[in-house]
Motif scaffolding. Structure first.
Motif, PDB file in Angstrom:
ATOM      1  N   ILE A  64       0.871  -1.133  -0.107  1.00  0.00           N
ATOM      2  CA  ILE A  64       0.041   0.115  -0.028  1.00  0.00           C
ATOM      3  C   ILE A  64       0.935   1.236  -0.184  1.00  0.00           C
ATOM      4  N   ASP A  65       0.633   2.303  -0.818  1.00  0.00           N
ATOM      5  CA  ASP A  65       1.471   3.397  -0.996  1.00  0.00           C
ATOM      6  C   ASP A  65       0.624   4.340  -0.032  1.00  0.00           C
ATOM      7  N   ALA A  66       1.430   4.829   1.002  1.00  0.00           N
ATOM      8  CA  ALA A  66       0.589   5.858   1.709  1.00  0.00           C
ATOM      9  C   ALA A  66       0.385   7.319   1.192  1.00  0.00           C
ATOM     10  N   ASN A 378      -4.905  -2.708  12.871  1.00  0.00           N
ATOM     11  CA  ASN A 378      -5.920  -1.670  12.793  1.00  0.00           C
ATOM     12  C   ASN A 378      -5.444  -0.179  12.741  1.00  0.00           C
ATOM     13  N   PHE A 379      -5.328   0.338  11.497  1.00  0.00           N
ATOM     14  CA  PHE A 379      -4.885   1.606  11.372  1.00  0.00           C
ATOM     15  C   PHE A 379      -5.510   2.324  10.114  1.00  0.00           C
ATOM     16  N   VAL A 403      -8.535   2.721   5.141  1.00  0.00           N
ATOM     17  CA  VAL A 403      -8.635   2.038   6.250  1.00  0.00           C
ATOM     18  C   VAL A 403      -8.038   0.686   6.289  1.00  0.00           C
ATOM     19  N   VAL A 404      -7.314   0.258   7.324  1.00  0.00           N
ATOM     20  CA  VAL A 404      -6.915  -1.192   7.347  1.00  0.00           C
ATOM     21  C   VAL A 404      -7.353  -1.631   8.672  1.00  0.00           C
ATOM     22  N   LEU A 405      -8.090  -2.812   8.488  1.00  0.00           N
ATOM     23  CA  LEU A 405      -8.242  -3.391   9.728  1.00  0.00           C
ATOM     24  C   LEU A 405      -8.006  -4.895   9.731  1.00  0.00           C
ATOM     25  N   LYS A 409      -6.892  -4.104   3.760  1.00  0.00           N
ATOM     26  CA  LYS A 409      -7.673  -2.751   3.221  1.00  0.00           C
ATOM     27  C   LYS A 409      -8.878  -2.763   3.024  1.00  0.00           C
ATOM     28  N   LEU A 410      -9.589  -1.987   3.561  1.00  0.00           N
ATOM     29  CA  LEU A 410     -11.360  -2.097   3.179  1.00  0.00           C
ATOM     30  C   LEU A 410     -11.569  -1.207   1.761  1.00  0.00           C
TER      31      LEU A 410
END
Length: 410
Positions: A64-66, A378-379, A403-405, A409-410
């Protein structure tokens, strides 16, 4: 499943050694790494560091690229009532016209109004409405949440609410804990003593037999349940393994803090009318004082003594109190802003109060509430921001981009 998050401007909310809660001056440190990376393995935080010290060279299943955003631990919201039917905007107008919370309750509004609405709503429809609210707060960054019953006020409707919460636990990627709040108000047509007896003799044992609640709560306040009644209900619940989380000192200094500490409550919540003497009662206890600034904002009430509690060396958590009557919002970013603006918490203190300390207030800080190796991943990833302080400063600006839980990634 191995995940890499790269191009992180600031990785925030780090704990290098696991902690259950932060107290007093400890709350001023919301640890960060600039120009950072983060890895997740099997849904838990695995490693993190600075790009300057070297990027991981392993192979990852997903990256994932922030994109220059920040990464923060998901909000932990330790006090909500999001399983409810309909809405209560009529009472919103009544409040504008000068009626108090207690006056509305005496006229059959408030909690009793929500109980009537819930009684006439099917379990499936209740689940559908609650999931919409849950999905909304997840998109705003909440990843761990407590949900209470309390709009049933009879055995069948309280069980209906708790079954809905159980379904939500199974359907949502968020971490959910459940609380039995049959003692939210006195049911229509019953005396207070008879209703307390019903809770002790029938409701608590049945909730316990069906394993539907992690905690018990009682509204111990002026015009609701007394400390003596609260104590008897907590003793009954303890036999079924339900630890207390107490509504205390919202409307008056009611003895709720004292009875909560006496019975080993995980948290005492609200505290708008808390006295300085009650701060001393909390010293040395395992009970987390939890303030709900959204309630003070919506009801135009005094704010809890968050600043004084931290200065006295206590832990403090913040939560939304999302409910249809006194706080129809679960936006934890706004709660953090209110904690800073109205309670004079520093941004770092408010962020810790909304993450690790609020996780503690629902018994989940071993697994949630900070970016710590081994905790559940969770972040959320923000849009590019100038600093962590910008989060409470820009109190209505949307910041959550991804959102990542549980590492997904959601």
């Amino acid at each position: 499943m191995r995940l890499l998050v790269k191009n992180i401007k600031t990785l925030a909310g780090i704990e290098y050694a696991p902690k259950l809660r932060l107290q007093g001056k400890e709350m001023s440190a919301f640890n960060t790494i600039d120009d950072a990376w983060l890895t997740v393995e099997d849904g838990r935080f695995a490693a993190f560091g600075s790009v300057a010290d070297g990027m991981p060279t392993d192979t990852f299943d997903q990256t994932i690229d922030a994109e220059g955003g920040m990464v923060l631990p998901s909000w932990c919201d330790s006090h909500t009532h999001i399983v409810f039917a309909g809405s209560r905007e009529r009472e919103f107008v009544d409040k504008i016209n000068g009626l108090s919370y207690e006056e509305i309750a005496r006229r059959g509004g408030g909690i009793l109004n929500s109980a009537d609405l819930l009684h006439n709503t099917s379990e499936d429809e209740l689940f559908h409405q609650a999931m919409q609210r849950l999905d909304e707060v997840i998109r705003k960054g909440t990843g761990c949440i407590e949900i209470k019953s309390g709009y049933g006020l009879n055995l069948e409707d309280e069980l209906k609410m708790l079954r809905v919460i159980q379904r939500m636990k199974e359907a949502s990627p968020a971490k959910i804990v459940s609380t039995f709040l049959g003692a939210h108000a006195v049911a229509r047509g019953m005396t207070q003593s008879d209703y307390v007896k019903l809770i002790i003799d029938e409701m608590i044992p049945e909730v316990g037999r069906q394993h539907l609640a992690d905690f018990i709560d009682v509204f111990c306040d002026r015009g609701f349940f007394t400390p003596e009644e609260t104590g008897r209900m907590l003793e009954a619940a303890a036999r079924w393994g339900m630890r207390p989380k107490i509504h205390a000192d919202e409307l008056a200094s009611s003895g709720g803090v004292e009875i909560g500490v006496k019975h080993g409550a995980l948290s005492v919540d609200h505290l708008e009318s808390m006295t300085e003497e009650e701060i001393d009662i909390l010293r040395g206890s395992e009970t987390m004082p939890t303030v709900l600034p959204g309630t003070s904002f919506f009801l135009n009430m005094p704010y809890g003594k968050g600043r004084k509690m931290i200065d006295a060396g206590l832990s403090v958590a913040v939560a939304s109190d999302y409910n249809p009557g006194s706080t129809p919002s679960g936006d934890m970013k706004f709660v953090v802003s209110l904690a800073c603006i109205k309670m004079r918490l520093q941004p770092n203190e408010a962020l810790n109060a909304a993450t690790i300390n609020s996780a503690y207030a629902m018994g989940e800080s071993r697994n949630y509430g900070s970016i710590t190796k081994g905790k559940v991943a969770n972040f959320f990833i923000t849009t590019p921001l100038p600093s962590v302080d910008f989060i409470p400063y820009a109190y209505t600006t949307p910041i959550v981009k991804k959102v990542v839980l549980g590492g997904k990634k959601l």
